[in-house]
Write an enzyme that holds these catalytic residues in place. Structure first.
Site, short mmCIF file in Angstrom:
data_model
loop_
_atom_site.label_atom_id
_atom_site.label_comp_id
_atom_site.label_asym_id
_atom_site.label_seq_id
_atom_site.Cartn_x
_atom_site.Cartn_y
_atom_site.Cartn_z
CE LYS A 211 44.93 16.50 18.71
NZ LYS A 211 43.52 15.69 18.29
CD GLU A 217 56.10 16.09 8.50
OE1 GLU A 217 55.72 15.16 7.44
OE2 GLU A 217 55.84 15.79 9.73
N GLY A 272 42.55 17.06 13.07
CA GLY A 272 43.46 18.29 12.64
C GLY A 272 42.70 19.31 11.62
NE ARG A 273 39.58 15.14 7.42
CZ ARG A 273 40.12 14.27 8.07
NH1 ARG A 273 41.25 14.29 8.69
NH2 ARG A 273 39.36 13.06 8.09
CD GLU A 358 44.25 14.56 6.27
OE1 GLU A 358 45.18 14.67 5.79
OE2 GLU A 358 43.80 15.19 7.31
CG HIS A 389 43.71 34.54 -18.63
ND1 HIS A 389 43.67 35.23 -19.98
CD2 HIS A 389 42.69 35.49 -17.96
CE1 HIS A 389 42.93 36.38 -19.89
NE2 HIS A 389 42.31 36.32 -18.88
CE LYS A 499 53.21 11.72 9.83
NZ LYS A 499 51.98 12.03 10.91
#
Length: 545
Positions: A211, A217, A272-273, A358, A389, A499
Site C-alpha cells: 500500500k 520485506e 490487509g487481511r 490478526e 494420519h 518490526k
C-alpha cells in the site's frame, strides 16, 4: 461513529444465562441430542449463498442458540453490522471505515465514506484491472524483447500474499494454461532465489503489492528482482515492462521505475487481511481472468447480503460465530481446526490464521480496558485425509477440546470418482467418530470419549463464486466474534513492535563493531551471528546461484 451502549460482556444478562445453561447441558452428549431428535440435522443446518452448513454435531440445543442470539443482541452485533455496511469508522484506533464489502458490491447501491460514494472508484479500478489482465492473458502485453509473459511473480507479505496465493491455489482448475503463478513473501533470500531460478527474465512479470510501497520485506524482495532483471542484460527501461504495482504511493512507485499508469490503487478502508477483493487480487485476476474474479466477488456479495439481511437465528456467519463463542468462553476451547477435504484448499488454513488471529488476537476492549475473558483462538489445520494420519489422534483421544470445521465439495475437478467417494467417506466418518466415540472399558487405549464438536461446510463445487461465499462467511464470523468480545477486529498493532526492533538490530548485525544494548540473550544471539556468519558450514553440498 456513535458506539451503541453495551454492558460488560461477563455482566450481561445473556452471559449469565448462558453460564447457568452451560451447567445444565455440560454433562449431556451430542449423541443423546440426536437420539432425542432424529430430525436434528434439519433443525441445525442452514443453506445460504450456495453453501450448506451442518452444525448439528455441536453440544447446542434450541435454547442454547436462543441464549447466544440474545448475547449477540446485548453486545450490539446488529448495530455494529449496520455501522460497518454504512461506512462508519468502526476501526476506532485508526479512525477508518471497514469496507471490504464495498469492493464486492454488485448493485448500484451507493456506499458513502465521508459523504462520497466509493462504488464508482471501485468500479474504475476493476475496469483498469480488466484491461491489463486481458492484455497479459491474450499475449498483447509483452516483455522488453517482445516475448509474451509466461510467469507472474507476486511480491507481497501478509494479506498481500496469503489471500492471492490461497485463491490461486484453490482455483487452479480455472487458471490460464499459459501463465504460471509464483509468490514471494519471506525476506529469507531462499524464497526469492528459488523463484528466480525457475523463471526467464524476458517473460516474467512482477506484481509488487505494498500500500505505502515501504513494506520492508516486500521492498527488499522487489529490489532483488529488479537487480536480477537488469543483471540479465535488460536495460533500465525494461523495468516498466516487467513490473507493475498495487499501491497508493505514486512517487515511490515511479522512483522504482514502474510506470504509474500501471499502478493499481486501493484505499485505507481496505484492511490487509481483507484486501484480496481489491487490486491486491490482481494475481488472481491474471490467473483466472476478470470474469472469474468478478464471479468470486459475486459469491462474496451474496454472503454479504445474507449476513446483512438474515435474522440472527438464521444467519450463517452469526451462528458459526456464536457456536465458537460457546466453545471458547464456556467450554475453554483455545484452538480451532480448519480441515478442508479438498486438496485445492490446502492454503486455506494459513489464510484463515491471519484473518482470525490478526483480527481477534486482542486483549483490550474498545474502551481500552483489559478483558477478563478469552478472545481469539489459535487457528490451524491441514487438508484431509493427510491430517487424519498426523494430528487427528489428538482430536479423538487428547485432553483438549478442539472444535473443527470440515469443508467438503460435492463435485470434484477430476474424473476419479472412486477417489472422491473415499475422500468424502473419510470426512463424514471423522465427524461421526468425533461425535459418537467408541467406549472400550477393558482396553483404555482403545477408548474414544466422543462428544467432540464439528461443523461441516458443503460446497457443490469449488468454483469462484462458492469460494467467494466461503471466504466472506469466515470474514463475517470473525467480525461477529470481535463485536461480542468488544474488541477492534480491524487493527493489528501487535505486528508493529517486532518490526520496529528489527530495524535497530538490522543495523547492528551489519556493523560488527557497533555496541549492543539489548538483553543478554539478544546480545548473545547477535554476537554469535557476527562470529559465525563467515565461517564455512559443516556441509558444502549446496547449490550456488
Amino acid at each position: 461513529m456513535s458506539k451503541p451502549t453495551v454492558p460488560e460482556l461477563t455482566q450481561s444478562p445473556a452471559w449469565r444465562a448462558l453460564a447457568a445453561h452451560r451447567t445444565r447441558v455440560a454433562h449431556g452428549s451430542i449423541s443423546e441430542l440426536f437420539a432425542d431428535d432424529p430430525d436434528r440435522v434439519a433443525h441445525f443446518s442452514l443453506e445460504a449463498a450456495g453453501l450448506y452448513v451442518d452444525y448439528s454435531k455441536n453440544l447446542v440445543t434450541a435454547e442454547t442458540l436462543e441464549l447466544l442470539c440474545a448475547l449477540a443482541r446485548d453486545m450490539g452485533v446488529e448495530e455494529r453490522r449496520r455501522a460497518m455496511f454504512a461506512g462508519e469508522r468502526i476501526n476506532t484506533t485508526e479512525n477508518r471505515p471497514v469496507l471490504h464489502v464495498a469492493l464486492r458490491e454488485r448493485s448500484a447501491m451507493p456506499i458513502p465514506v465521508d459523504g462520497k460514494d466509493v462504488v464508482p472508484e471501485v468500479s474504475a479500478v476493476l475496469e483498469k484491472m480488466r484491461r491489463f489482465t486481458d492484455a497479459v492473458r491474450e499475449g498483447t502485453w509483452r516483455g522488453y524483447t517482445g516475448r509474451a509473459i509466461t510467469d507472474v511473480v507476486n511480491i507481497g507479505i501478509g494479506g498481500s500474499d496469503l489471500g492471492p496465493r490461497m485463491v490461486c491455489e484453490a482455483l487452479k482448475p480455472y487458471a490460464h494454461e499459459a501463465l504460471t503463478m509464483h509468490f514471494v513473501s519471506n525476506v529469507d533470500g531462499a524464497d526469492i532465489a528459488e523463484v528466480l531460478r525457475s523463471v526467464d527474465p524476458e517473460t516474467t512479470l512482477f506484481v509488487v503489492a505494498s500500500k505505502t510501497f515501504t513494506t520492508r520485506e516486500t521492498l527488499v524482495n522487489a529490489q532483488t528482482a529488479r537487480a536480477w532483471l537488469l543483471a540479465s542484460g535488460a536495460p533500465e527501461t525494461a523495468v516498466a515492462k516487467h513490473f507493475v504495482a498495487v499501491s497508493t504511493h505514486a512517487e515511490a512507485v515511479a522512483a522504482f521505475g514502474i510506470d504509474t499508469d500501471n499502478m493499481f490503487e486501493f484505499w485505507d478502508w481496505v484492511g490487509g487481511r481483507y484486501s484480496l477483493w481489491s487490486a491486491i487480487g490482481l494475481p488472481i485476476a491474471l490467473a483466472i481472468g476478470m470474469d472469474g474474479f468478478e464471479a468470486m466477488l459475486g459469491g462474496a456479495h451474496a454472503m454479504d447480503r445474507h449476513f446483512f439481511e438474515a435474522p440472527l437465528a438464521h444467519n450463517l456467519p452469526v451462528l458459526l460465530a456464536l457456536i465458537g463463542i460457546w466453545h471458547i468462553n464456556f467450554f475453554g476451547a483455545t484452538s480451532h481446526l480448519i480441515a478442508p477435504y479438498d486438496r485445492y484448499l490446502h492454503r486455506l488454513p494459513a489464510y484463515l490464521q491471519q484473518l482470525d488471529m490478526e483480527s481477534n488476537g486482542k486483549s483490550v476492549t474498545l474502551e481500552g480496558e483489559r478483558v477478563d475473558y478469552a478472545t481469539g483462538p489459535v487457528i490451524w489445520g491441514e487438508p484431509g485425509t493427510n491430517g487424519q494420519h498426523a494430528f487427528f489422534q489428538l482430536l479423538h483421544q487428547g485432553t483438549a477440546l478442539i472444535p473443527a470445521d470440515f469443508i467438503v465439495c460435492m463435485q470434484p475437478h477430476h474424473a476419479l470418482d472412486a477417489h472422491h467417494e473415499i475422500l468424502l467417506a473419510n470426512c463424514f466418518a471423522q465427524s461421526e467418530a468425533l461425535m459418537n466415540g467408541s467406549p472400550a472399558a477393558n482396553e483404555p487405549h482403545r477408548n474414544f470419549d466422543g462428544n467432540r464438536p464439528t461443523n461441516t461446510i458443503c460446497l457443490d463445487k469449488l468454483d469462484p463464486a462458492s469460494l467467494g461465499a466461503l471466504l466472506a462467511l469466515y470474514e463475517h464470523k470473525v467480525f461477529v466474534q470481535g463485536t461480542i468480545w468488544n474488541i477492534n477486529s480491524f487493527d493489528q498493532w501487535g505486528v508493529e513492535l517486532g518490526k520496529r526492533l528489527a530495524v535497530t538490530i538490522e543495523g547492528e548485525v551489519a556493523q560488527p563493531g557497533s555496541e549492543l544494548a539489548h538483553d543478554g540473550s539478544t546480545n548473545g544471539l547477535i554476537g554469535r551471528f557476527r562470529e559465525r556468519r563467515k565461517q564455512p558450514a559443516a556441509s558444502a553440498n549446496h547449490r550456488v546461484n
